[in-house]
Design a protein around this motif. Structure first.
Motif, PDB file in Angstrom:
ATOM      1  N   ARG A 217     -17.435 -15.186 -12.089  1.00  0.00           N
ATOM      2  CA  ARG A 217     -16.812 -16.374 -12.685  1.00  0.00           C
ATOM      3  C   ARG A 217     -17.098 -17.551 -11.763  1.00  0.00           C
ATOM      4  O   ARG A 217     -16.662 -17.574 -10.612  1.00  0.00           O
ATOM      5  N   ILE A 218     -17.869 -18.532 -12.263  1.00  0.00           N
ATOM      6  CA  ILE A 218     -18.200 -19.704 -11.461  1.00  0.00           C
ATOM      7  C   ILE A 218     -17.052 -20.712 -11.566  1.00  0.00           C
ATOM      8  O   ILE A 218     -16.694 -21.139 -12.667  1.00  0.00           O
ATOM      9  N   LEU A 219     -16.506 -21.095 -10.418  1.00  0.00           N
ATOM     10  CA  LEU A 219     -15.330 -21.969 -10.402  1.00  0.00           C
ATOM     11  C   LEU A 219     -15.671 -23.444 -10.275  1.00  0.00           C
ATOM     12  O   LEU A 219     -14.971 -24.285 -10.848  1.00  0.00           O
ATOM     13  N   ALA A 220     -16.703 -23.782  -9.499  1.00  0.00           N
ATOM     14  CA  ALA A 220     -17.001 -25.196  -9.254  1.00  0.00           C
ATOM     15  C   ALA A 220     -18.374 -25.342  -8.625  1.00  0.00           C
ATOM     16  O   ALA A 220     -18.924 -24.391  -8.049  1.00  0.00           O
ATOM     17  N   VAL A 221     -18.930 -26.543  -8.752  1.00  0.00           N
ATOM     18  CA  VAL A 221     -20.157 -26.915  -8.037  1.00  0.00           C
ATOM     19  C   VAL A 221     -19.806 -27.971  -6.999  1.00  0.00           C
ATOM     20  O   VAL A 221     -18.807 -28.691  -7.136  1.00  0.00           O
ATOM     21  N   SER A 222     -20.642 -28.054  -5.964  1.00  0.00           N
ATOM     22  CA  SER A 222     -20.273 -28.877  -4.806  1.00  0.00           C
ATOM     23  C   SER A 222     -21.011 -30.206  -4.744  1.00  0.00           C
ATOM     24  O   SER A 222     -21.167 -30.784  -3.672  1.00  0.00           O
ATOM     25  N   ILE A 223     -21.498 -30.688  -5.887  1.00  0.00           N
ATOM     26  CA  ILE A 223     -22.137 -31.995  -5.948  1.00  0.00           C
ATOM     27  C   ILE A 223     -21.204 -32.977  -6.662  1.00  0.00           C
ATOM     28  O   ILE A 223     -20.275 -32.563  -7.350  1.00  0.00           O
ATOM     29  N   PRO A 224     -21.424 -34.288  -6.488  1.00  0.00           N
ATOM     30  CA  PRO A 224     -20.476 -35.263  -7.044  1.00  0.00           C
ATOM     31  C   PRO A 224     -20.408 -35.290  -8.565  1.00  0.00           C
ATOM     32  O   PRO A 224     -19.383 -35.650  -9.125  1.00  0.00           O
ATOM     33  N   GLN A 225     -21.511 -34.921  -9.242  1.00  0.00           N
ATOM     34  CA  GLN A 225     -21.518 -34.908 -10.701  1.00  0.00           C
ATOM     35  C   GLN A 225     -21.769 -33.495 -11.204  1.00  0.00           C
ATOM     36  O   GLN A 225     -22.395 -32.685 -10.507  1.00  0.00           O
ATOM     37  N   GLY A 243     -15.031 -36.667  -2.878  1.00  0.00           N
ATOM     38  CA  GLY A 243     -16.111 -36.928  -1.932  1.00  0.00           C
ATOM     39  C   GLY A 243     -16.819 -35.683  -1.443  1.00  0.00           C
ATOM     40  O   GLY A 243     -17.765 -35.791  -0.657  1.00  0.00           O
ATOM     41  N   PHE A 244     -16.411 -34.499  -1.899  1.00  0.00           N
ATOM     42  CA  PHE A 244     -17.062 -33.265  -1.448  1.00  0.00           C
ATOM     43  C   PHE A 244     -18.482 -33.231  -2.005  1.00  0.00           C
ATOM     44  O   PHE A 244     -18.690 -33.281  -3.209  1.00  0.00           O
ATOM     45  N   ASP A 245     -19.464 -33.136  -1.111  1.00  0.00           N
ATOM     46  CA  ASP A 245     -20.863 -33.252  -1.523  1.00  0.00           C
ATOM     47  C   ASP A 245     -21.723 -32.408  -0.593  1.00  0.00           C
ATOM     48  O   ASP A 245     -22.094 -32.825   0.491  1.00  0.00           O
ATOM     49  N   MET A 246     -22.003 -31.186  -1.021  1.00  0.00           N
ATOM     50  CA  MET A 246     -22.877 -30.295  -0.266  1.00  0.00           C
ATOM     51  C   MET A 246     -23.926 -29.746  -1.224  1.00  0.00           C
ATOM     52  O   MET A 246     -23.588 -29.162  -2.257  1.00  0.00           O
ATOM     53  N   SER A 247     -25.183 -29.955  -0.891  1.00  0.00           N
ATOM     54  CA  SER A 247     -26.253 -29.478  -1.749  1.00  0.00           C
ATOM     55  C   SER A 247     -27.493 -29.258  -0.906  1.00  0.00           C
ATOM     56  O   SER A 247     -27.554 -29.654   0.259  1.00  0.00           O
ATOM     57  N   ASN A 248     -28.480 -28.621  -1.487  1.00  0.00           N
ATOM     58  CA  ASN A 248     -29.788 -28.519  -0.857  1.00  0.00           C
ATOM     59  C   ASN A 248     -30.739 -29.429  -1.617  1.00  0.00           C
ATOM     60  O   ASN A 248     -30.423 -29.888  -2.720  1.00  0.00           O
ATOM     61  N   THR A 249     -31.891 -29.697  -1.038  1.00  0.00           N
ATOM     62  CA  THR A 249     -32.853 -30.594  -1.668  1.00  0.00           C
ATOM     63  C   THR A 249     -34.257 -30.040  -1.499  1.00  0.00           C
ATOM     64  O   THR A 249     -34.508 -29.190  -0.642  1.00  0.00           O
TER      65      THR A 249
END
Length: 321
Positions: A217-225, A243-249
């Motif tokens: 069960r996916i609860l949330a993503v960690s990007i602003p949108q 303001g939580f913003d963690m991602s890879n690029t």
């Protein structure tokens, strides 16, 4: 301006002439991937190579140089001739995170690389085993408060972006997770499905099929949108962590000293490539939101990402030991 909106606002760039003529001698361009063939990073790089070559009118070949969790391939580009014929298909880990965590790293991204173009942003998501009595992040945090250190959260490797995301969430929420580090996302996700651990923080591709089958069960993503791949899943900002913003690029960098006109030609070709529908499909299938940018905006983005990761590393006190 919001960091993704800032990048997406980049105007379409046109090649002013045959860009291949700008690259010395028309030699093939080598696109180094610092990981083994067959993974998501490799698949995206191969799609980029095809369309970058078409835009430039010359051959672009992928060269997999795995080892040292990205160090071997990155170092090979840092030591290449600065003529635009060797590029790195770089992730945020090589450019922004490893220098903060690994003493004696044999390359310095700020010194050795010049940004060419950002191509994709990869969301990080948190998911739980269906038996865990948490249908949203608030319920997971509440559960963690009743069991300090008793909620085991898997990640794909100590000191990686997934580990930092879980640790930063726990810090922001004022709870304690049990962090379980694996060698790669696949075993971390597999143990979450099996119930060996309660939850997992991962990029999207390993999670999507499991979630579709009801095994996670996916609860949330960690990007602003919200992610285009999971528009029904809220962001951590929506779940009470503004303001939580963690991602890879993923993006392209060249050896520093590469002439500006070559960087400009490569950037224009990369921005043409990222608009191709089949390339965008491959990016989305591998969990990356396709974007484009100028070289200057990519440089600004990398610096902001380094600053953000530095804040998280200092706050969580995570080390590689």
């Amino acid at each position: 301006m919001h960091r993704r909106r800032f990048l997406l606002a980049t105007p379409a760039l046109a090649l002013a002439g045959p860009a291949a003529a700008v690259i010395a001698d028309g030699r093939p361009i080598k696109l180094v991937v610092a990981y083994a063939p067959g993974g998501g990073t490799d698949l995206m790089a191969r799609a980029v190579a095809q369309h970058l070559g078409a835009a430039l009118g010359q051959n672009v070949v992928v060269d997999n140089k795995a080892g040292g969790n990205g160090t071997v391939g990155s170092l090979s580009v840092a030591q290449a001739r600065p003529d635009g014929t060797t590029l790195l298909f770089a992730t945020g880990s090589e450019l922004s995170l490893k220098p903060l965590l690994e003493a004696g790293l044999p390359y310095d991204p700020a010194r050795d690389f010049v940004p060419v173009a950002l191509l994709g942003i990869t969301p990080v998501a948190i998911a739980v085993n269906p038996e865990v009595p948490a249908r949203n992040v608030a319920e997971l945090i509440a559960l963690a408060r009743t069991k300090p250190g008793g909620i085991d959260v898997a990640n794909s490797g100590r000191g990686g972006i997934m580990h930092l995301t879980a640790a930063y969430l726990a810090l922001k929420a004022g709870v304690e997770f049990g962090h379980v580090s694996y060698r790669g996302a696949a075993p971390a996700v597999a143990d979450a499905v099996a119930g060996t651990v309660d939850a997992v923080v991962s990029g999207l591709p390993p999670l999507l099929a499991q979630a579709k089958e009801g095994r996670l069960r996916i609860l949330a993503v960690s990007i602003p949108q919200r992610s285009g791949a999971l528009p029904e899943v809220p962001t951590l900002a929506e779940e009470g962590f503004p303001g939580f913003d963690m991602s890879n690029t993923v993006g392209l960098v060249a050896r520093r000293g590469c002439p500006p006109e070559i960087v400009a030609a490569l950037n224009a070709a990369a921005n043409q490539a990222i608009e191709k529908p089949d390339l965008r499909r491959i990016f989305l299938a591998n969990g990356a939101e396709p974007v484009g940018s100028t070289a200057e905006r990519y440089a600004t983005f990398i610096q902001a990402e380094r600053d953000r990761f530095r804040e998280v590393v200092q706050a969580t006190r995570i080390t590689m030991e």
